[in-house]
Design an enzyme around this catalytic site. Structure first.
Site, short mmCIF file in Angstrom:
data_model
loop_
_atom_site.label_atom_id
_atom_site.label_comp_id
_atom_site.label_asym_id
_atom_site.label_seq_id
_atom_site.Cartn_x
_atom_site.Cartn_y
_atom_site.Cartn_z
N SER A 6 78.67 10.32 9.95
CA SER A 6 79.54 9.35 10.61
C SER A 6 79.68 9.66 12.09
O SER A 6 80.18 8.84 12.84
CB SER A 6 80.92 9.33 9.93
OG SER A 6 81.49 10.61 9.98
N CYS A 27 90.52 47.36 -0.36
CA CYS A 27 91.00 46.22 0.45
C CYS A 27 91.63 45.21 -0.52
O CYS A 27 91.20 45.07 -1.65
CB CYS A 27 89.82 45.58 1.18
SG CYS A 27 90.26 44.13 2.15
N ASN A 55 71.12 5.19 8.55
CA ASN A 55 72.45 5.09 7.95
C ASN A 55 72.61 3.67 7.40
O ASN A 55 72.17 2.71 8.03
CB ASN A 55 73.53 5.38 9.02
CG ASN A 55 74.86 5.80 8.43
OD1 ASN A 55 75.40 5.12 7.56
ND2 ASN A 55 75.39 6.93 8.88
N TYR A 64 87.13 23.73 -3.67
CA TYR A 64 85.79 24.27 -3.41
C TYR A 64 85.06 24.63 -4.70
O TYR A 64 83.85 24.43 -4.81
CB TYR A 64 85.84 25.46 -2.44
CG TYR A 64 85.90 24.98 -1.00
CD1 TYR A 64 84.75 24.58 -0.33
CD2 TYR A 64 87.12 24.86 -0.34
CE1 TYR A 64 84.80 24.09 0.97
CE2 TYR A 64 87.19 24.36 0.95
CZ TYR A 64 86.03 23.98 1.60
OH TYR A 64 86.09 23.48 2.88
N ALA A 96 69.07 7.05 3.06
CA ALA A 96 68.12 8.09 3.45
C ALA A 96 67.00 8.25 2.42
O ALA A 96 65.84 8.47 2.77
CB ALA A 96 68.86 9.42 3.64
N CYS A 142 88.49 42.25 5.76
CA CYS A 142 87.45 43.22 6.16
C CYS A 142 86.11 42.55 6.44
O CYS A 142 85.18 43.20 6.89
CB CYS A 142 87.29 44.32 5.11
SG CYS A 142 86.53 43.76 3.56
N HIS A 191 78.07 24.15 9.53
CA HIS A 191 79.41 24.26 8.93
C HIS A 191 79.44 25.23 7.76
O HIS A 191 80.33 25.15 6.91
CB HIS A 191 79.91 22.87 8.52
CG HIS A 191 80.20 21.97 9.70
ND1 HIS A 191 80.33 20.60 9.58
CD2 HIS A 191 80.40 22.26 11.01
CE1 HIS A 191 80.58 20.09 10.79
NE2 HIS A 191 80.63 21.07 11.66
#
Ligand code: BJW
Ligand code: ZN
Length: 253
Positions: free
Chosen positions: A194, A155, A218, A65, A236, A128, A117
């Site tokens: 997709s 925490c 597409n 990420y 696009a 928490c 998402h």
């Protein structure tokens, strides 16, 4: 390039929904998931985009990420994102429903965006629930931990990206907003997805059932193609500016 029917439907439309996937950001330089050089070709999805995978190897998932966030921050919205933002000047109500976590629609100027998402710029503590925009200051061996004070105690929960992994429920408000937009849409443009990840992939079908004219953009056919009223074969960043230009430029003069 644009059929007379599509031109009429769009020119008369009051509600347009753009349903987007990774393909709309491809021309900005963000890799898609399922193309030949897509992300799943190098890693197994369950290792990266699932809670189990994250708990097994948080360092690997965080590394993935962080790398993607770097790429996303370094790129710019492309002509496809900008055409959807410009559509807001031509159609009374334009809604973007995106599966992407990359923020590029908002950066291009779209004002009504549902993110099904999640968003790679947000993170939250699994213990928490506190939201963090910046995790780089919390790292221990590449993994961010929460230090929020609760009842005089810090925490120590694991922080994760605020994105939706396999097996997880989509954020309720975004989902409900997307469903409502789809059900009132006159025209839906399904762009660069997709169409294999559910429940998001069900949305264009439900729009069509509620009377929307369904257009797919597409370079490759997808499972949705045979249900689309029109299939615009191409990238696009080329097709979307053409649509806006061909349908609305005369209209504005
Ligand atoms: C261009 C272009 C250009 C290229 N211009 N176009 C069996 C059957 C049915 C469902 C399931 C099943 N088993 C499990 C499920 C459920 C599962 C699912 O759908 N799995 C299928 C894969 C089989 N779904 C879930 O788990 C979802 N939750 C759920 O169902 O909850 C209920 C539940 C709870 C508990 C138990 C069971 C059910 C959650 C799904 C979350 C998906 N998350 C990800 C990661 C998000 C975070 C992140 O980004 O890291 O979302 S996976 C990944 O796929 C990401 C994307 O948003 C999503 C869709 O991908 P997308 O956008 O379509 O990209 P690609 O790469 O696939 O396609 C790109 C397209 O662009 C291609 O068509 C190209 O041709 C095109 N293109 N260049 C235009 N220039
Ligand atoms: Zn916490």
């Amino acid at each position: 390039m644009i059929s007379e029917l599509l031109r009429k439907r769009l020119a008369a439309a009051e509600f347009v929904v753009a349903f987007t996937g990774a393909g709309i950001s491809a021309e900005s330089g963000v890799p898609t998931f399922r193309s030949n050089d897509g992300i799943w070709k190098k890693f197994k999805p369950e290792e990266l985009a699932s809670v189990d995978g994250f708990m097994r190897n948080p360092e690997l998932v965080w590394h993935w990420y962080s790398e993607r966030r770097k790429v996303i921050r370094s790129v710019q919205p492309n002509a496809g994102h900008r055409a959807l933002a410009a559509l807001e000047q031509c159609v009374p109500f334009v809604t973007v429903v995106t599966q992407n976590i990359d923020n590029l629609h908002r950066r291009a100027g779209s004002t009504r965006v549902f993110e099904l998402h999640g968003n790679i710029e947000r993170n939250y503590c699994m213990q928490c629930g506190t939201t963090f925009m910046d995790v780089e200051t919390h790292l221990i061996e590449g993994i961010p931990y929460c230090r929020t004070e609760r009842n005089g105690k810090a925490c120590s929960g694991l922080i994760r990206p605020d994105v939706v992994w396999f097996g997880e429920i989509l954020p309720e408000d975004e989902w409900n907003g997307a469903v409502a937009a789809m059900e009132s849409a006159d025209v839906v443009l399904s762009i660069g997805t997709s169409g294999v990840v559910f429940p998001a992939a069900s949305l264009p079908y439900s729009a069509k059932q509620h009377g929307a004219f369904l257009v797919e953009v597409n370079p490759e056919p997808t499972p949705l193609t045979e249900s689309a009223d029109e299939f615009l074969h191409g990238a696009a960043g080329i097709v979307l500016p053409t649509i806006v230009e061909e349908v609305f430029s005369h209209h504005n003069k």
